[in-house]
Design a protein around this motif. Structure first.
Motif, PDB file in Angstrom:
ATOM      1  N   MET A   1       0.817  -1.197   0.000  1.00 47.84           N
ATOM      2  CA  MET A   1       0.000   0.000   0.000  1.00 47.84           C
ATOM      3  C   MET A   1       0.859   1.259   0.000  1.00 47.84           C
ATOM      4  O   MET A   1       0.473   2.266  -0.580  1.00 47.84           O
ATOM      5  N   SER A   2       2.002   1.207   0.642  1.00 54.80           N
ATOM      6  CA  SER A   2       2.870   2.390   0.688  1.00 54.80           C
ATOM      7  C   SER A   2       3.471   2.691  -0.690  1.00 54.80           C
ATOM      8  O   SER A   2       3.813   3.838  -0.975  1.00 54.80           O
ATOM      9  N   VAL A   3       3.571   1.688  -1.548  1.00 61.46           N
ATOM     10  CA  VAL A   3       4.088   1.900  -2.898  1.00 61.46           C
ATOM     11  C   VAL A   3       3.131   2.786  -3.700  1.00 61.46           C
ATOM     12  O   VAL A   3       3.560   3.635  -4.483  1.00 61.46           O
ATOM     13  N   ILE A   4       1.851   2.614  -3.487  1.00 60.20           N
ATOM     14  CA  ILE A   4       0.858   3.430  -4.190  1.00 60.20           C
ATOM     15  C   ILE A   4       1.009   4.897  -3.801  1.00 60.20           C
ATOM     16  O   ILE A   4       0.937   5.789  -4.647  1.00 60.20           O
ATOM     17  N   TYR A   5       1.229   5.168  -2.529  1.00 61.56           N
ATOM     18  CA  TYR A   5       1.423   6.551  -2.086  1.00 61.56           C
ATOM     19  C   TYR A   5       2.672   7.162  -2.712  1.00 61.56           C
ATOM     20  O   TYR A   5       2.677   8.323  -3.106  1.00 61.56           O
ATOM     21  N   ILE A   6       3.711   6.377  -2.822  1.00 64.82           N
ATOM     22  CA  ILE A   6       4.944   6.861  -3.446  1.00 64.82           C
ATOM     23  C   ILE A   6       4.714   7.142  -4.927  1.00 64.82           C
ATOM     24  O   ILE A   6       5.130   8.180  -5.450  1.00 64.82           O
ATOM     25  N   LEU A   7       4.029   6.248  -5.623  1.00 63.32           N
ATOM     26  CA  LEU A   7       3.756   6.437  -7.042  1.00 63.32           C
ATOM     27  C   LEU A   7       2.852   7.644  -7.295  1.00 63.32           C
ATOM     28  O   LEU A   7       3.068   8.402  -8.251  1.00 63.32           O
TER      29      LEU A   7
END
Length: 63
Positions: A1-7
């Protein structure tokens, strides 16, 4: 889920950079049309040859 925030964050930053580059290009005159006005006078006679344009040109002339 944190990858989505980074993207999402990276994509917003990239979009803002492109928006700023576009605004800078517009303000510096990158998209100004310098070619058309110089060519328009070459085709001015062709516009006057058509009957509808001749009438418009004659109406504009003061008597």
């Amino acid at each position: 889920m944190s990858v989505i925030y980074i993207l999402i964050t990276v994509s917003i930053v990239v979009a803002v950079v492109f928006l700023l580059a576009f605004i800078k290009a517009v303000k510096s005159g990158q998209y100004d049309d310098d070619y058309t006005p110089s060519v328009r006078m070459l085709f001015d006679d062709e516009l006057k040859k058509s009957p509808s344009k001749i009438i418009e040109v004659e109406k504009q002339k003061p008597i």
